[in-house]
Design a protein around this motif. Sequence first.
Motif, PDB file in Angstrom:
ATOM      1  N   LYS A 204      17.928  14.767  -0.560  1.00  0.00           N
ATOM      2  CA  LYS A 204      17.562  13.359  -0.731  1.00  0.00           C
ATOM      3  C   LYS A 204      17.161  13.020  -2.172  1.00  0.00           C
ATOM      4  O   LYS A 204      16.610  11.955  -2.437  1.00  0.00           O
TER       5      LYS A 204
ATOM      6  N   THR B  95       0.849  -1.193   0.000  1.00  0.00           N
ATOM      7  CA  THR B  95       0.000   0.000   0.000  1.00  0.00           C
ATOM      8  C   THR B  95       0.879   1.235   0.000  1.00  0.00           C
ATOM      9  O   THR B  95       2.047   1.173   0.387  1.00  0.00           O
TER      10      THR B  95
ATOM     11  N   VAL C 238      -0.132  -7.042   5.008  1.00  0.00           N
ATOM     12  CA  VAL C 238      -0.196  -5.649   4.540  1.00  0.00           C
ATOM     13  C   VAL C 238       1.143  -4.953   4.809  1.00  0.00           C
ATOM     14  O   VAL C 238       1.588  -4.902   5.956  1.00  0.00           O
ATOM     15  N   THR C 239       1.762  -4.438   3.764  1.00  0.00           N
ATOM     16  CA  THR C 239       3.047  -3.754   3.927  1.00  0.00           C
ATOM     17  C   THR C 239       2.992  -2.380   3.279  1.00  0.00           C
ATOM     18  O   THR C 239       2.624  -2.262   2.106  1.00  0.00           O
ATOM     19  N   ALA C 240       3.361  -1.360   4.046  1.00  0.00           N
ATOM     20  CA  ALA C 240       3.443  -0.011   3.475  1.00  0.00           C
ATOM     21  C   ALA C 240       4.661   0.049   2.548  1.00  0.00           C
ATOM     22  O   ALA C 240       5.764  -0.338   2.928  1.00  0.00           O
ATOM     23  N   ASP C 241       4.423   0.492   1.343  1.00  0.00           N
ATOM     24  CA  ASP C 241       5.447   0.567   0.303  1.00  0.00           C
ATOM     25  C   ASP C 241       6.199   1.878   0.462  1.00  0.00           C
ATOM     26  O   ASP C 241       5.778   2.907  -0.049  1.00  0.00           O
ATOM     27  N   ASP C 242       7.348   1.844   1.152  1.00  0.00           N
ATOM     28  CA  ASP C 242       8.023   3.123   1.406  1.00  0.00           C
ATOM     29  C   ASP C 242       8.730   3.672   0.165  1.00  0.00           C
ATOM     30  O   ASP C 242       9.160   4.816   0.149  1.00  0.00           O
TER      31      ASP C 242
ATOM     32  N   PRO D 193       2.424   4.596   1.590  1.00  0.00           N
ATOM     33  CA  PRO D 193       2.784   4.804   2.996  1.00  0.00           C
ATOM     34  C   PRO D 193       1.654   5.417   3.824  1.00  0.00           C
ATOM     35  O   PRO D 193       1.538   5.123   5.002  1.00  0.00           O
ATOM     36  N   ARG D 194       0.826   6.244   3.175  1.00  0.00           N
ATOM     37  CA  ARG D 194      -0.220   6.928   3.938  1.00  0.00           C
ATOM     38  C   ARG D 194      -1.566   6.199   3.818  1.00  0.00           C
ATOM     39  O   ARG D 194      -2.626   6.782   4.068  1.00  0.00           O
ATOM     40  N   PHE D 195      -1.526   4.922   3.496  1.00  0.00           N
ATOM     41  CA  PHE D 195      -2.727   4.070   3.489  1.00  0.00           C
ATOM     42  C   PHE D 195      -3.383   4.123   4.868  1.00  0.00           C
ATOM     43  O   PHE D 195      -2.700   4.129   5.890  1.00  0.00           O
ATOM     44  N   PRO D 196      -4.737   4.131   4.923  1.00  0.00           N
ATOM     45  CA  PRO D 196      -5.399   4.266   6.228  1.00  0.00           C
ATOM     46  C   PRO D 196      -5.127   3.100   7.170  1.00  0.00           C
ATOM     47  O   PRO D 196      -5.352   1.938   6.828  1.00  0.00           O
TER      48      PRO D 196
END
Lengths: 394, 394
Positions: A343, A112, A131-135, A114-117
């Motif tokens: 960055k 998902t 569920v893994t936040a995709d950084d 990163p800011r997925f609920p």
Amino acid sequence: MEPDFTALDSYLAETDTDGYLIDADSDNSDLYYLSGFEAPDPFVALYNGDIHLFFFRSLEYGRAKKEAQADTVKRGSDYNFESLLKEYDTDEARGRVLKAFLDEHGVESIATPPRFPLETADLLRNHDIEVTADDREVITEIRATKKEEEVDHICEAQRANEAAMARAEELIDTAAVDNKGRLVHDESVLTSEQVTKEIELTLLRHGCGLDETIVACGSDAADPHDRGSGPLRAGESIIIDIFPQNKQTKYHADMTRTFCHGEPEDDTLREWYELTQTAKEAAFDAIEPGVTGEAVHAAVCDIYEQAGYPTLRSEPTTETGFIHSTGHGLGLDVHEQPSVSPKGGELHPGHVITVEPGLYDPDIGGVRIEDFVVVTEDGYENLVDYEEQFIIGE
Amino acid sequence: MEPDFTALDSYLAETDTDGYLIDADSDNSDLYYLSGFEAPDPFVALYNGDIHLFFFRSLEYGRAKKEAQADTVKRGSDYNFESLLKEYDTDEARGRVLKAFLDEHGVESIATPPRFPLETADLLRNHDIEVTADDREVITEIRATKKEEEVDHICEAQRANEAAMARAEELIDTAAVDNKGRLVHDESVLTSEQVTKEIELTLLRHGCGLDETIVACGSDAADPHDRGSGPLRAGESIIIDIFPQNKQTKYHADMTRTFCHGEPEDDTLREWYELTQTAKEAAFDAIEPGVTGEAVHAAVCDIYEQAGYPTLRSEPTTETGFIHSTGHGLGLDVHEQPSVSPKGGELHPGHVITVEPGLYDPDIGGVRIEDFVVVTEDGYENLVDYEEQFIIGE
């Protein structure tokens, strides 16, 4: 438009993840890019090679079936949402429905944004979905490289932007000055708010909207995010930063000019203006495919530091000098990838980036000049067509 | 404004949670309400009886210290963010900084809004912070009850809305009709897009902006979320739904009127209009403190169902008839608590809600009439001052 999701396919393969899930409204540009669908209320999009949309309620369902860029469109009633709501609380019913939606597509693990609920993530985890936040933000990364059609949309927004800037410049240029040093038109004092309104009316006539505009004079201009308020004054720097969004295409433009009505009270401002032009040219000279956003930012810091001004690189907590990044990507979001900052990664052809060096000090004012460019195979093309003239109204 | 966070204090005590954390930009109304601070990029707010703001970057720091409604304002450099970035990847550095920020305030467990970013939650969980999504949405719940000052802000936005509606009505009213049944002004066809632009220009002159307006004619009007496009026609219903936001206060108004230039081609439309007025009155009759939004919605469904039209209550998958909720709360968000729908809870004094019944059928068109009211101690006060006239231009 036919987006190219090859990088998303690779990402899912590399991370051994079944699908990419977004739960947002279409203010979320990743969702809009993936689905091609605009809706005020949140909906769900699953990418697993195909695009599947899901709406808890029926309100948008019919329009989505007609308009969305999707292989399937489903709604709550397809998974018995109404009866589940009678049996369970809303969250549990939502979780069961989303689980059924994922099951139907054989999806047991999702990445998902990163800011997925958090709530949706926890509901799915309760149903043993991984569920893994995709950084890395892979869809945002895909969006960074613009197709020709997208560059055209950005340029269209920029033509509106140039008309709005011209209107603002005209108001400052043709103003008289009262005995308190304030700019006046027809005996009424010209304020930031009035210039902002004229900018917005001009943009609207050209099919663009915007949430904010910066028309900041004097010490207001020393804070890069101060929108400005009150009377505009002769001899002080006036930063005008306009970042409209075309209402149809949803793509943005972004341009800044700094003006001074009459000779600057503080000669430092003139020096800052010229130095900032030099810094902008140094950034341009650095831009080509393969160079990093970090290197482009460093070129700007070099110029300012060599001239004796602090930057966030030389003094991380400074509140004067060059106190922001050099630029950012521009597209469906006004700030998006790639970053032109410490960055910032490698630039590639099709990247659209702003270059906006500036200097700030509450005792002196602020100066910022901003264009934006598309990175090309052999360098860049500046997409802004607006002259730079600091002193006007003489 | 001095918001009353008693309910938040109780929530934290009841759930034995140390603090409430928001990570969002100020488009998030809970964050704006809590912090009183507007910023384009995400920042973090912690409530633990006091309000603490945190910014990873310094850009907004100075302005926040001046403008925000906060007890403390900190930034990345206060927790060595820059040096952590050299030692760790961005996520790990972010996690460590947020952990230090929470540690400083003795916070080991947090509640968050349901749509809190998953990545931030997982970073904090990795540092043994207990993170729970607050499915009650307690700050949103607090926001539902408006102070007098907030009602004034909403009314101010509504005066702009009425000016914009009057301009739209005037354009339809004074149009001629060409031999194809299209409305024309000065021999040029009047389109949804032109009316929308005039509405937006009027709103902007009154200090309001908006992202979307609905000017939908004929079959477009049969889809409640279709914004409408192309020529407007005589004898067809034209739904105009305007929901502006005051740029200064950020509060919204929301009003819908349906017009028909000349006699409707289909007499059903006239019947629908009268029935919708009846449904709206039935909703008003039901509104008083202690009554649920569900009951108000039911009053509308009763009227439509008794007249033989389907509703989502009688036919959950219907695509014609009354196919949306009766209304919603109105404030910093255009859709907020309380809900006037099957899931709507008790109404209380200070709640501001829309009442917007309507009927839709692609073969006939659409009719919707929307006012909004503030719930008072003994009933409600209608805050809309705009007449209802279906047939105009005769």
